[in-house]
Design a protein around this motif. Structure first.
Motif, PDB file in Angstrom:
ATOM      1  N   PRO A 174       0.984  -1.332   0.071  1.00  0.00           N
ATOM      2  CA  PRO A 174      -0.692  -0.056  -0.084  1.00  0.00           C
ATOM      3  C   PRO A 174       0.618   1.207  -0.247  1.00  0.00           C
ATOM      4  O   PRO A 174      -0.208   2.265  -0.258  1.00  0.00           O
ATOM      5  CB  PRO A 174      -1.202   0.531   1.438  1.00  0.00           C
ATOM      6  N   LEU A 175       1.801   0.960   0.884  1.00  0.00           N
ATOM      7  CA  LEU A 175       2.801   2.261   0.743  1.00  0.00           C
ATOM      8  C   LEU A 175       3.486   3.114  -0.927  1.00  0.00           C
ATOM      9  O   LEU A 175       3.441   3.995  -1.553  1.00  0.00           O
ATOM     10  CB  LEU A 175       4.069   2.190   1.591  1.00  0.00           C
ATOM     11  N   ILE A 176       3.928   1.845  -1.115  1.00  0.00           N
ATOM     12  CA  ILE A 176       4.206   1.517  -2.773  1.00  0.00           C
ATOM     13  C   ILE A 176       3.177   1.973  -3.630  1.00  0.00           C
ATOM     14  O   ILE A 176       3.088   3.210  -4.495  1.00  0.00           O
ATOM     15  CB  ILE A 176       5.062   0.705  -3.577  1.00  0.00           C
ATOM     16  N   ARG A 177       2.238   1.940  -3.009  1.00  0.00           N
ATOM     17  CA  ARG A 177       0.775   2.349  -4.091  1.00  0.00           C
ATOM     18  C   ARG A 177       0.585   3.263  -3.840  1.00  0.00           C
ATOM     19  O   ARG A 177       0.103   4.235  -5.388  1.00  0.00           O
ATOM     20  CB  ARG A 177      -0.492   1.247  -4.125  1.00  0.00           C
ATOM     21  N   TYR A 178      -0.062   4.389  -2.650  1.00  0.00           N
ATOM     22  CA  TYR A 178      -0.174   5.533  -2.856  1.00  0.00           C
ATOM     23  C   TYR A 178       1.140   6.423  -3.290  1.00  0.00           C
ATOM     24  O   TYR A 178       0.507   6.868  -3.910  1.00  0.00           O
ATOM     25  CB  TYR A 178       0.328   5.626  -1.120  1.00  0.00           C
ATOM     26  N   MET A 179       2.409   5.803  -3.226  1.00  0.00           N
ATOM     27  CA  MET A 179       3.544   7.063  -3.487  1.00  0.00           C
ATOM     28  C   MET A 179       3.392   6.672  -4.743  1.00  0.00           C
ATOM     29  O   MET A 179       3.620   7.864  -6.348  1.00  0.00           O
ATOM     30  CB  MET A 179       5.125   6.451  -3.019  1.00  0.00           C
ATOM     31  N   GLU A 180       3.248   5.529  -5.790  1.00  0.00           N
ATOM     32  CA  GLU A 180       3.176   6.210  -7.285  1.00  0.00           C
ATOM     33  C   GLU A 180       1.777   6.550  -7.695  1.00  0.00           C
ATOM     34  O   GLU A 180       1.889   7.458  -8.749  1.00  0.00           O
ATOM     35  CB  GLU A 180       2.310   4.375  -7.922  1.00  0.00           C
ATOM     36  N   GLU A 181       1.298   6.904  -7.088  1.00  0.00           N
ATOM     37  CA  GLU A 181      -0.223   7.949  -7.285  1.00  0.00           C
ATOM     38  C   GLU A 181      -0.228   9.185  -6.745  1.00  0.00           C
ATOM     39  O   GLU A 181      -1.067   9.908  -7.651  1.00  0.00           O
ATOM     40  CB  GLU A 181      -1.223   7.493  -6.303  1.00  0.00           C
ATOM     41  N   VAL A 182       1.258   9.205  -5.786  1.00  0.00           N
ATOM     42  CA  VAL A 182       1.536  10.650  -5.941  1.00  0.00           C
ATOM     43  C   VAL A 182       2.407  11.137  -7.179  1.00  0.00           C
ATOM     44  O   VAL A 182       2.472  12.092  -7.340  1.00  0.00           O
ATOM     45  CB  VAL A 182       2.419  11.084  -4.859  1.00  0.00           C
ATOM     46  N   GLY A 183       3.303  10.080  -7.787  1.00  0.00           N
ATOM     47  CA  GLY A 183       3.914  10.711  -8.828  1.00  0.00           C
ATOM     48  C   GLY A 183       5.277   9.698  -8.952  1.00  0.00           C
ATOM     49  O   GLY A 183       6.038   9.869  -9.915  1.00  0.00           O
ATOM     50  N   TYR A 184       5.703   9.286  -7.968  1.00  0.00           N
ATOM     51  CA  TYR A 184       6.960   9.211  -7.764  1.00  0.00           C
ATOM     52  C   TYR A 184       7.438   7.303  -8.781  1.00  0.00           C
ATOM     53  O   TYR A 184       6.122   6.956  -7.964  1.00  0.00           O
ATOM     54  CB  TYR A 184       7.161   8.198  -6.401  1.00  0.00           C
ATOM     55  N   LYS A 185       8.574   7.414  -8.630  1.00  0.00           N
ATOM     56  CA  LYS A 185       8.728   6.200  -9.339  1.00  0.00           C
ATOM     57  C   LYS A 185       9.507   5.663  -8.467  1.00  0.00           C
ATOM     58  O   LYS A 185      10.913   5.940  -8.176  1.00  0.00           O
ATOM     59  CB  LYS A 185       9.725   6.421 -10.894  1.00  0.00           C
ATOM     60  N   ILE A 186       9.249   4.030  -7.835  1.00  0.00           N
ATOM     61  CA  ILE A 186      10.233   4.066  -6.878  1.00  0.00           C
ATOM     62  C   ILE A 186      11.652   2.590  -7.733  1.00  0.00           C
ATOM     63  O   ILE A 186      11.007   1.953  -8.635  1.00  0.00           O
ATOM     64  CB  ILE A 186       9.678   2.281  -6.051  1.00  0.00           C
ATOM     65  N   VAL A 187      12.825   2.846  -6.879  1.00  0.00           N
ATOM     66  CA  VAL A 187      14.117   2.708  -7.441  1.00  0.00           C
ATOM     67  C   VAL A 187      14.282   1.658  -6.823  1.00  0.00           C
ATOM     68  O   VAL A 187      15.748   1.192  -7.845  1.00  0.00           O
ATOM     69  CB  VAL A 187      15.319   4.341  -7.557  1.00  0.00           C
ATOM     70  N   ALA A 188      14.049   2.141  -5.680  1.00  0.00           N
ATOM     71  CA  ALA A 188      14.285   0.634  -4.892  1.00  0.00           C
ATOM     72  C   ALA A 188      14.022   0.309  -3.126  1.00  0.00           C
ATOM     73  O   ALA A 188      13.439   1.468  -3.086  1.00  0.00           O
ATOM     74  CB  ALA A 188      16.795   0.499  -4.394  1.00  0.00           C
ATOM     75  N   PHE A 189      13.746  -1.333  -2.866  1.00  0.00           N
ATOM     76  CA  PHE A 189      13.363  -1.221  -2.046  1.00  0.00           C
ATOM     77  C   PHE A 189      14.518  -2.011  -1.252  1.00  0.00           C
ATOM     78  O   PHE A 189      14.328  -3.541  -1.809  1.00  0.00           O
ATOM     79  CB  PHE A 189      12.061  -1.464  -1.745  1.00  0.00           C
ATOM     80  N   GLU A 190      15.225  -2.200   0.104  1.00  0.00           N
ATOM     81  CA  GLU A 190      15.846  -2.935   0.723  1.00  0.00           C
ATOM     82  C   GLU A 190      15.221  -3.274   1.936  1.00  0.00           C
ATOM     83  O   GLU A 190      15.302  -2.496   2.593  1.00  0.00           O
ATOM     84  CB  GLU A 190      17.399  -2.941   0.779  1.00  0.00           C
ATOM     85  N   ASP A 191      15.224  -4.834   2.426  1.00  0.00           N
ATOM     86  CA  ASP A 191      14.736  -4.923   3.314  1.00  0.00           C
ATOM     87  C   ASP A 191      16.882  -5.237   4.363  1.00  0.00           C
ATOM     88  O   ASP A 191      17.558  -5.357   4.185  1.00  0.00           O
ATOM     89  CB  ASP A 191      14.460  -6.653   3.874  1.00  0.00           C
ATOM     90  N   ARG A 192      16.771  -3.898   5.411  1.00  0.00           N
ATOM     91  CA  ARG A 192      17.489  -4.088   5.826  1.00  0.00           C
ATOM     92  C   ARG A 192      17.320  -4.137   8.090  1.00  0.00           C
ATOM     93  O   ARG A 192      17.394  -3.857   8.884  1.00  0.00           O
ATOM     94  CB  ARG A 192      17.759  -1.914   6.282  1.00  0.00           C
ATOM     95  N   SER A 193      16.487  -5.519   7.913  1.00  0.00           N
ATOM     96  CA  SER A 193      15.850  -5.466   8.985  1.00  0.00           C
ATOM     97  C   SER A 193      17.464  -6.200  10.333  1.00  0.00           C
ATOM     98  O   SER A 193      17.223  -6.003  11.313  1.00  0.00           O
ATOM     99  CB  SER A 193      14.908  -6.766   9.101  1.00  0.00           C
ATOM    100  N   GLU A 194      18.298  -6.610   9.662  1.00  0.00           N
ATOM    101  CA  GLU A 194      19.705  -6.939  10.649  1.00  0.00           C
ATOM    102  C   GLU A 194      19.958  -5.993  11.101  1.00  0.00           C
ATOM    103  O   GLU A 194      20.102  -6.186  12.579  1.00  0.00           O
ATOM    104  CB  GLU A 194      20.493  -7.474   9.592  1.00  0.00           C
ATOM    105  N   ASP A 195      19.787  -4.971  10.417  1.00  0.00           N
ATOM    106  CA  ASP A 195      20.582  -4.023  10.931  1.00  0.00           C
ATOM    107  C   ASP A 195      19.709  -3.370  12.273  1.00  0.00           C
ATOM    108  O   ASP A 195      20.494  -2.907  12.839  1.00  0.00           O
ATOM    109  CB  ASP A 195      20.230  -2.268   9.856  1.00  0.00           C
ATOM    110  N   LEU A 196      18.257  -3.475  12.020  1.00  0.00           N
ATOM    111  CA  LEU A 196      17.387  -2.545  13.674  1.00  0.00           C
ATOM    112  C   LEU A 196      17.614  -4.409  14.575  1.00  0.00           C
ATOM    113  O   LEU A 196      17.428  -3.878  15.841  1.00  0.00           O
ATOM    114  CB  LEU A 196      16.007  -3.282  12.995  1.00  0.00           C
ATOM    115  N   ASP A 197      18.051  -5.479  13.998  1.00  0.00           N
ATOM    116  CA  ASP A 197      18.233  -6.161  15.439  1.00  0.00           C
ATOM    117  C   ASP A 197      19.188  -6.259  15.958  1.00  0.00           C
ATOM    118  O   ASP A 197      19.630  -6.544  17.414  1.00  0.00           O
ATOM    119  CB  ASP A 197      18.344  -7.950  14.102  1.00  0.00           C
ATOM    120  N   THR A 198      20.514  -5.414  14.890  1.00  0.00           N
ATOM    121  CA  THR A 198      21.640  -5.502  15.696  1.00  0.00           C
ATOM    122  C   THR A 198      21.570  -3.693  16.623  1.00  0.00           C
ATOM    123  O   THR A 198      22.374  -3.816  17.966  1.00  0.00           O
ATOM    124  CB  THR A 198      22.984  -5.044  14.820  1.00  0.00           C
TER     125      THR A 198
END
Length: 235
Positions: A174-198
């Motif tokens: 839903p986040l990506i869908r809304y951003m595309e509705e605004v007009g953004y083009k998604i370039v990258a999406f990366e999971d960084r959950s290991e950084d959160l755990d650390t």
């Protein structure tokens, strides 16, 4: 200086690599705190960084540390102090989840970006949300959007219920869908959950608990951390 979010500068630098900004690029850091990241970007990359934050004491702390930092009191929901097409990059690190009106903040960022400019977000998200829960959140967001606004609901601190954020964590699709509705083009999406755990582990070792930990690092079950880079198209 204090950098109270997962990934330290690692996520920031990965995003800057993707953004491929030139020296002298104009960058807006929404939720800059004491300007630690703004200072890093200026020193390492030569960007012209403007930081805004709602915490006046943090702004003052940063200015006292480095008088060359452009730090201002400001709210990501309302960027009327900046002209349209002002910035090559807008960044919101561990900030959008705390903003009352995240949809407005994303739209405002789009307005102040130059054509071809980049938006960089890092924040919490639901890693594997139950589709039934996602649907229920969507229905509730649609229901609340139809409720007439009342004067008593116009005060500060009113968190808007949107279909792409739930209890401080985002829902990817839903986040990506809304951003595309605004007009953004998604370039990258990366999971960084290991950084959160650390970060959670380091906080527990340092402070003994998560009682004083920022919202970004509560380490709740099913919560991950992500990096997203989007672009305002040239046309």
């Amino acid at each position: 200086m204090a950098l109270i979010r997962p990934g330290k500068f690692d996520i920031t630098e990965k995003a800057m690599e993707i953004c491929a900004l030139k020296k002298g690029a104009a960058v807006l850091d929404v939720g800059c705190g004491d300007g630690t990241c703004a200072e890093h970007l200026q020193d390492k990359y030569g960007y012209k960084v403007t930081g805004i934050d709602m915490n006046l004491s943090k702004i003052q702390e940063g200015k006292e540390r480095n008088k060359n930092l452009d730090l201002r009191m400001g709210d990501g929901e309302f960027l009327e102090d900046f002209s349209s097409f002002s910035f090559d990059c807008v960044m919101m690190e561990c900030t959008l989840s705390l903003i009352n009106l995240p949809d407005e903040a994303l739209h405002e960022a789009f307005c102040v970006l130059k054509k071809g400019g980049k938006l960089f977000i890092s924040d919490l998200y639901l890693k594997n949300p139950d589709p039934r829960q996602v649907k229920a959140i969507q229905i509730e967001a649609e229901r609340q959007a139809k409720i007439p606004h009342k004067e008593e609901n116009c005060g500060e601190g009113q968190m808007r219920f949107v279909d792409f954020r739930f209890k401080g964590a985002f829902i990817k699709e839903p986040l990506i869908r809304y951003m595309e509705e605004v007009g953004y083009k998604i370039v990258a999406f990366e999971d960084r959950s290991e950084d959160l755990d650390t970060y959670v582990a380091e906080t527990i070792l340092r402070e003994g608990s998560l009682d004083n930990c920022v919202t970004c690092a509560k380490g709740k079950k099913g919560i991950g951390y992500f990096m997203l880079v989007a672009e305002k198209p040239e046309e």
